[in-house]
Every structure is written in C-alpha cells, then in structure tokens.
Design a protein around this motif. Structure first.
Motif, PDB file in Angstrom:
ATOM      1  N   UNK A 123      42.876  38.701  38.841  1.00  0.00           N
ATOM      2  CA  UNK A 123      42.088  37.582  39.366  1.00  0.00           C
ATOM      3  C   UNK A 123      41.130  38.016  40.473  1.00  0.00           C
ATOM      4  N   UNK A 124      41.495  39.055  41.219  1.00  0.00           N
ATOM      5  CA  UNK A 124      40.682  39.493  42.358  1.00  0.00           C
ATOM      6  C   UNK A 124      40.731  41.003  42.480  1.00  0.00           C
ATOM      7  N   UNK A 125      39.573  41.598  42.789  1.00  0.00           N
ATOM      8  CA  UNK A 125      39.482  43.033  43.056  1.00  0.00           C
ATOM      9  C   UNK A 125      38.853  43.224  44.429  1.00  0.00           C
ATOM     10  N   UNK A 126      39.479  44.035  45.267  1.00  0.00           N
ATOM     11  CA  UNK A 126      38.908  44.444  46.551  1.00  0.00           C
ATOM     12  C   UNK A 126      38.752  45.958  46.512  1.00  0.00           C
ATOM     13  N   UNK A 127      37.511  46.431  46.469  1.00  0.00           N
ATOM     14  CA  UNK A 127      37.289  47.853  46.185  1.00  0.00           C
ATOM     15  C   UNK A 127      36.417  48.571  47.210  1.00  0.00           C
ATOM     16  N   UNK A 128      35.895  47.866  48.207  1.00  0.00           N
ATOM     17  CA  UNK A 128      35.123  48.534  49.259  1.00  0.00           C
ATOM     18  C   UNK A 128      36.073  48.940  50.381  1.00  0.00           C
ATOM     19  N   UNK A 129      36.112  50.231  50.688  1.00  0.00           N
ATOM     20  CA  UNK A 129      37.067  50.746  51.672  1.00  0.00           C
ATOM     21  C   UNK A 129      36.332  51.202  52.926  1.00  0.00           C
TER      22      UNK A 129
END
Length: 246
Positions: free
Chosen positions: A101-107
């Motif tokens: 449902x959700x992707x968090x990919x900026x680190x």
C-alpha cells in the motif's frame, strides 16, 4: 488460402510458445520496488574499519563492504540502499503475493555511530507524505559480516543490492542455478535461509530474519532487490573471497 491460414496459425502458435513461458510466473508474487534518493550528511560519510581488514563505506554512491582491496558486497549505485513497505503478504508457500500500500524509498542519513567491529548509520526513509526512522548496521562476526537494515514501523524492508555476475541460487532456499531476469521467494516458508545465493565476487549471502517472508528480485538491470517482511532485514555474508562453484 488454406495453406496461408495454416502457415499464419503455425506462426502464431510458435510465437506463443516462445513468448508465453517467460511471462508466466515471472514475478512469483514479489513486487518490483524502485529505490529512491540517497542523501548522506558530510559528517556521516567515509570508510569505517571493522577489523581484520574488513571495512564498510557509505556515501551518496551507496554502501560498499570490502576486505582489503577486494569488494564483497555493494548496493545499487546512486540510489537508496533500502526502502520501507507498508502492506502484507497474502497466500502461502509458492502462491504468496505481496500487497503493497505504501513505499518509502528516499533515504536521508544524518548520523554515524562506531563501536569496535560495528558501525551504525541512522536517518529517515520518506516519501511525499510519510517517514520512518531507519538504520543500517554493519557488524563483523567472526568470519561473517552481518548487515541489518531496519525501518521502525514498516511491514517490510527491501535492500537494493547491486546485481553481480554469476549470481547463483543455493538450495534449499533457491534453485541451484544462475539467477537472472525474474523473482523468487526464498524458501517455501518462513524457515531461516543462511546461504541463499552466491556471486562471482566469491561471497555467499544469506537472507533473514527467521520467521519472515523473503524474496529476491533480479528483473531490473543492475539490481538484486532483497525483500523481507519484517521491520528489519538481516543479510549475512562471508567476509572473505572464496571460490564459487560453477
């Protein structure tokens, strides 16, 4: 006319035979996840020595693990080495499917902490609306290196490792052959897989943690994306170069 129709039918059947098999089961229920941006604060960059010649480096080109001048493991160049997922895995055994449902990919890495034989990078994984605290820990344990990527509050973590030549599966977790251009679940269930695959760099990599659904995705050129349905993913690897059997 009949001959023409038969010829066209034969050509279509041949095309189907050639084209359909690669498409069937190509993702095995493992969804593709793209890495985001990687930003490392100047004070968190550099090479950290873990002992016995082993060292690790994180900067905006990615994460690199070495033994002397020999490369052992690296993440994708110029992108985030990890992503966090919200969602679930439906099904069981070989019929599992990731529902994301959700992707968090900026680190964004802003802190570096060093202990004897261990280094920790801390920061946050973000998307346009959400963020989670994230850490990457690299630790030397005897003859093995352990890389732990954690995103607190995530349902799954993806490590975006670089695709190396000669990536070969190791039983029982993966088929014992060269792994190319598709995705697999690692093992038929949540049992631990200490040695999942080897690479031409002479390193054997295991995927954890115990009790999680894990997948490996080599569909994107230059990527070996490792999925673990847990808030942390643990990679164990030999910390020395060895001869990899063909």
């Amino acid at each position: 006319m009949v001959s023409l129709l038969l010829s066209m039918t034969g050509a279509l059947l041949l095309a189907a035979v050639i084209w359909v098999p690669p498409a069937l089961g190509q993702d095995s229920g493992v969804r593709q996840v793209q890495p985001g941006l990687l930003v490392v604060a100047p004070e968190a960059r550099g090479v950290v020595t873990l002992g016995s010649g082993r060292a690790v480096q994180l900067d905006e080109t990615g994460l690199r693990v070495t033994n002397g001048s020999t490369l052992l493991f690296r993440t994708v160049r110029g992108g985030s080495p990890m992503s966090a997922l919200l969602g679930t895995v439906e099904g069981r055994d070989g019929d599992r499917v990731e529902q994301i449902s959700t992707v968090m990919s900026n680190l964004d890495i802003d802190r570096l902490s060093i202990k004897p034989g261990e280094v920790t990078w801390s920061g946050r994984l973000t998307n346009a609306e959400q963020s989670l605290p994230a850490t990457i820990v690299v630790r030397l344990e005897g003859a093995r290196l352990v890389v732990t990527a954690e995103a607190k509050g995530a349902d799954a973590v993806v490590v975006h490792s670089a695709q190396e030549l000669g990536t070969r599966g190791r039983a029982p977790g993966l088929p014992e052959r060269l792994l190319r251009k598709r995705a697999w679940w690692v093992g038929d269930g949540p049992a631990p897989v200490t040695d999942a695959y080897s690479t031409e760099l002479g390193v054997v990599v295991g995927v954890g943690p115990r009790g999680s659904h894990r997948g490996i995705d080599l569909r994107r050129m230059g990527h070996t994306d490792l999925h673990a349905w847990s808030s942390s993913q643990t990679l164990t690897m030999t910390s020395y170069r060895r001869t990899v059997e063909e």
